[in-house]
Design an enzyme around this catalytic site. Sequence first.
Site, PDB file in Angstrom:
ATOM      1  N   SER A 295       0.815  -1.207   0.000  1.00 15.02           N
ATOM      2  CA  SER A 295       0.000   0.000   0.000  1.00 15.02           C
ATOM      3  C   SER A 295       0.858   1.270   0.000  1.00 15.02           C
ATOM      4  CB  SER A 295      -0.956  -0.056   1.198  1.00 15.02           C
ATOM      5  OG  SER A 295      -2.088   0.689   0.903  1.00 15.02           O
TER       6      SER A 295
ATOM      7  N   LYS B 232       3.962   1.968  -2.538  1.00 16.76           N
ATOM      8  CA  LYS B 232       4.269   3.144  -3.366  1.00 16.76           C
ATOM      9  C   LYS B 232       5.734   3.514  -3.123  1.00 16.76           C
ATOM     10  CE  LYS B 232      -0.253   5.185  -1.897  1.00 16.76           C
ATOM     11  NZ  LYS B 232      -1.304   4.612  -2.676  1.00 16.76           N
TER      12      LYS B 232
ATOM     13  N   TRP C  26      -9.937  -0.298  -4.791  1.00 13.94           N
ATOM     14  CA  TRP C  26      -9.386   1.023  -4.466  1.00 13.94           C
ATOM     15  C   TRP C  26      -7.931   1.117  -4.936  1.00 13.94           C
ATOM     16  CZ3 TRP C  26     -11.363   5.506  -3.240  1.00 13.94           C
ATOM     17  CH2 TRP C  26     -10.677   6.442  -2.469  1.00 13.94           C
TER      18      TRP C  26
ATOM     19  N   HIS D 174      -7.538  -5.891   1.024  1.00 15.03           N
ATOM     20  CA  HIS D 174      -6.353  -5.052   1.194  1.00 15.03           C
ATOM     21  C   HIS D 174      -5.528  -5.528   2.396  1.00 15.03           C
ATOM     22  CE1 HIS D 174      -4.174  -1.383   0.430  1.00 15.03           C
ATOM     23  NE2 HIS D 174      -4.251  -1.042   1.705  1.00 15.03           N
TER      24      HIS D 174
END
Length: 386
Positions: free
Chosen positions: A222, A226, A318, A368
């Site tokens: 997540s 990144k 998402w 997630h």
Amino acid sequence: MSLNLPDPLALPGGGRALTSTQWNEVCRPALSALIQREEYGQIPSAPGQLRATVVRTDRNALDGCGTLREIDIDTTSPDAHIELLLITPNAATTPAGCFLGLNFGGNHRILPDAAIRPQLAKRVSGADVEAERGTETGTWPAAAIIARGYALATFFNGDAVPDDKYTAAQRLAGFLPPGVEPDGGDAPATIACWAWSLSRAIDFLSNDGAVDAKRIALAGHSRNGKTALLAGAMDPRAALVISSQSGCGGAGPSRDLGNEWSQRETVQQINTAFPHWFCANFKQYNASPDKLPFDQHALIALCAPRPVLVSSATEDLWANPAGSFAMLNAADPVYRLVSGEGIDVHEMPETGVLLKTRLGHFIRPGRHAMTTEDWSAWLDYADAWL
Ligand code: GTR
């Protein structure tokens, strides 16, 4: 697939890079500068000094399978304090490949070990962390990683800069590279500083006798995914990058690529909820991400020729699994030029199937999270490439 994205191989004066030398000498530095200026802010400079202190060693961790060390990494200009947890396999007869990643909750969550220090802020505040100990053994399955012959290195993402829109600015000011204005649109933001902190861990790991400097893999989930991708793009010492469900600002496109990707997080949403993650310039694209002179395939391409695995979950829309897969495909022309190989699959691969190509892909059922199922695929990917 034709997605009408900026071409990472475009040459500034017109035309397209046709050789890996042109990519490396012209396109790569230009894209790296552009991505820092418009999205993450300038990556802080390497520190003036770096001091590493092993504060604790346990040669009998994981029932004797691993040696656990807690290492303080302190730097000057910029000043930072990082507390690295490193576990290396005792069975190894040669330096081990190593997974390195930021964690969300502190090192004490990784193992049920009463001696592991929680992050500094919790120690200072005297927070009761006992119930948190070892709660992330599924997120960071250290025993399985060590059993496969790899080392595991991790530290709390907030060590360098707190993940807090109210207090981050104060810390970010200490990371300004020379010549960058504190209120400039390209002043480094949190993800850039987190990426910098991963490079400081690589400074230590690549000089440690138990770790193979040529086999350091970055892994992150997540927001930390990144960061793993940005750190891999900027630091060539990372031999492999695993970006898990990183979505917007990670492996997921900033642009809207069509209806099937419409449940994804947008640039506007991420810049509003997490204004400290990206530099001020990135906010200019809130309403018009299509005006960005690059998209996230360019960040993946900056890792070429090193293997990149994008890892997703079917219910985590998402984080934009389909768009992230599209970014791998859009990075493919650069990988082909530089290494002769990229990704060979152009339709979204089946759930549960690991694509072990140099641009690799994995999607599992579920939500997630970073799970043991993810790690099992990631370890297989690492076996293929590290
Ligand atoms: C979400 C954010 C995502 C992702 C995630 C995480 O709230 O919208 O971009 O980074 O947090 O880091 O878990």
